[in-house]
Design an enzyme around this catalytic site. Structure first.
Site, PDB file in Angstrom:
ATOM      1  N   ALA A   9       0.867  -1.183   0.000  1.00 38.66           N
ATOM      2  CA  ALA A   9       0.000   0.000   0.000  1.00 38.66           C
ATOM      3  C   ALA A   9       0.896   1.223   0.000  1.00 38.66           C
ATOM      4  O   ALA A   9       1.950   1.221   0.629  1.00 38.66           O
ATOM      5  CB  ALA A   9      -0.900   0.010   1.239  1.00 38.66           C
ATOM      6  N   CYS A  10       0.484   2.246  -0.710  1.00 40.52           N
ATOM      7  CA  CYS A  10       1.247   3.491  -0.712  1.00 40.52           C
ATOM      8  C   CYS A  10       0.283   4.646  -0.458  1.00 40.52           C
ATOM      9  O   CYS A  10      -0.925   4.501  -0.630  1.00 40.52           O
ATOM     10  CB  CYS A  10       2.018   3.681  -2.015  1.00 40.52           C
ATOM     11  N   PRO A  11       0.819   5.793  -0.030  1.00 42.10           N
ATOM     12  CA  PRO A  11      -0.061   6.915   0.321  1.00 42.10           C
ATOM     13  C   PRO A  11      -1.026   7.335  -0.793  1.00 42.10           C
ATOM     14  O   PRO A  11      -2.175   7.656  -0.523  1.00 42.10           O
ATOM     15  CB  PRO A  11       0.927   8.037   0.656  1.00 42.10           C
ATOM     16  N   GLY A  13      -1.926   5.309  -3.278  1.00 42.20           N
ATOM     17  CA  GLY A  13      -2.732   4.127  -3.610  1.00 42.20           C
ATOM     18  C   GLY A  13      -2.783   3.807  -5.087  1.00 42.20           C
ATOM     19  O   GLY A  13      -3.696   3.141  -5.547  1.00 42.20           O
TER      20      GLY A  13
END
Length: 106
Positions: A9-11, A13
């Site tokens: 997951a990344c900030p 998304g």
């Protein structure tokens, strides 16, 4: 043969979530390991890990740039936390560390 599961997951998304999943999958498969990666992106959770996936896992990789949803399902398991950028760019190095850890605890 190792059985690895991961959640990326990344900030934002978007891109890094999926790039990290692909890099980790490629690095694990090149070693002949089983891997399943759940993505928690802007369109929600995809490729959801099952209870059986979690129970069978030798190691769990979680990205740490943003909170992972439902992380409590991994209680009691060995977890490696990595930056999303490392999962994208340094997946082989991550697998080397996992290999070293698993061989020490075999």
């Amino acid at each position: 043969m190792a059985n690895i599961i991961a959640v990326t997951a990344c900030p934002s998304g978007v891109a890094h979530t999926y790039m990290a999943a692909e890099s980790l999958e490629s690095a694990a498969k090149s070693r002949g390991w089983q891997i399943k990666v759940e993505t928690q992106g802007s369109i929600g959770i995809e490729n959801t890990l099952t209870d059986a996936d979690v129970a069978a896992a030798d190691m769990i990789i979680l990205t740490k740039d943003i909170g992972i949803q439902f992380e409590e399902r991994f209680a009691g398991k060995t977890i490696v936390r990595v930056n999303i950028s490392d999962a994208v760019k340094r997946a082989d190095a991550i697998m080397n560390k996992i290999d070293s850890h698993l061989s020490q605890h075999a």
